[in-house]
Design a protein around this motif. Structure first.
Motif, PDB file in Angstrom:
ATOM      1  N   ASP A 125       0.806  -1.224   0.000  1.00 31.54           N
ATOM      2  CA  ASP A 125       0.000   0.000   0.000  1.00 31.54           C
ATOM      3  C   ASP A 125       0.841   1.277   0.000  1.00 31.54           C
ATOM      4  N   LYS A 126       1.980   1.247   0.707  1.00 27.88           N
ATOM      5  CA  LYS A 126       2.773   2.458   0.866  1.00 27.88           C
ATOM      6  C   LYS A 126       4.261   2.181   0.641  1.00 27.88           C
ATOM      7  N   LYS A 157       1.336   5.638  -4.259  1.00 23.62           N
ATOM      8  CA  LYS A 157       1.598   4.930  -3.010  1.00 23.62           C
ATOM      9  C   LYS A 157       2.727   5.552  -2.189  1.00 23.62           C
ATOM     10  N   ALA A 176       4.732   2.400   6.373  1.00 25.38           N
ATOM     11  CA  ALA A 176       4.947   2.013   4.979  1.00 25.38           C
ATOM     12  C   ALA A 176       5.525   0.607   4.994  1.00 25.38           C
TER      13      ALA A 176
END
Length: 243
Positions: A125-126, A157, A176
């Motif tokens: 996601d990050k 992202k 993250a």
């Protein structure tokens, strides 16, 4: 015995600096751990003290240009030290490369044995990077993403840290899943993929004596110490290359 004692005392005075001074050094965030290791060695070698301020190179340079009383700059690029000399903030003839850095992709939760494959799969996601505008390692991360043809996929992202230190914190705190950090920050850790050097411009880290430190013997002594065998051994052991 009195003569021997007097001779030893005189020798001690000769070997120590007449007046111990303190040098104020602006240090790129990626070099934090190494700089802290070097401080006691520098003090033992010269008798001088050192005071550090850590941050993204661009932010440190802004402070210097606004009058911050730093006497030495250890940048994470070659650009700012050269600019310091060109703009009258640095001393001509004092710029040199003290380290060449490496970029790493790091995760505490993902298997990065194939880091390129992980980035291409996009199953996260990050992604944390340092601000490319102020942090040279962030710029190298951006260049890597572009070289891999993943700009459109990864840009949404991105989580941007003010410095490479904050970027590392994003990964280690779980904010993250992965992040581009300095290889020196993750020496000995698992979950690391060393980014091939041909995916970004070389991270040449240059030092410069600033005008504020021109008359401070501790400032010139610190720059000399950085090139000593003892300092080079610590720098290389921390994941950097010395030319």
């Amino acid at each position: 015995m009195r003569r021997l004692g007097a001779a030893l005392a005189l020798a001690g005075l000769i070997s120590a600096p007449t007046h111990a001074e303190t040098v104020h050094v602006a240090v790129a965030a990626n070099f934090t751990a190494v700089a802290e290791q070097l401080a006691p060695l520098f003090m033992a070698e010269t008798g001088h003290d050192v005071s550090y301020s850590f941050g993204a190179t661009g932010l440190l340079y802004t402070q210097i240009s606004q009058g911050a009383p730093f006497e030495v700059l250890l940048a994470a690029d070659a650009e700012r030290p050269r600019r310091a000399v060109a703009e009258g903030l640095g001393v001509a003839g004092t710029v040199f490369t003290y380290a060449i850095g490496a970029l790493a992709l790091y995760s505490t939760s993902l298997d990065l044995s194939d880091g390129k494959g992980v980035l291409e799969a996009g199953d996260f996601d990050k992604v944390a990077i340092a601000d490319p505008a102020t942090a040279p390692y962030g710029r190298a991360a951006q260049e890597t993403i572009e070289a891999l043809g993943l700009t459109d996929a990864i840009t949404p992202k991105l989580v941007t840290g003010e410095s490479i230190s904050q970027t590392l914190q994003f990964v280690e705190s779980g904010n993250a899943e992965i992040g581009f950090v300095a290889a020196s920050q993750v020496v000995g850790k698992s979950g690391v993929w060393l980014v091939p050097a041909d995916l970004h411009e070389p991270i040449r880290q240059d030092a410069v004596l600033l005008k504020a430190g021109e008359a401070n013997p501790a400032a010139t002594a610190f720059l000399d110490f950085l090139r000593s065998d003892a300092a080079v051994a610590v720098i290389e052991a921390s994941g950097y290359v010395i030319e």
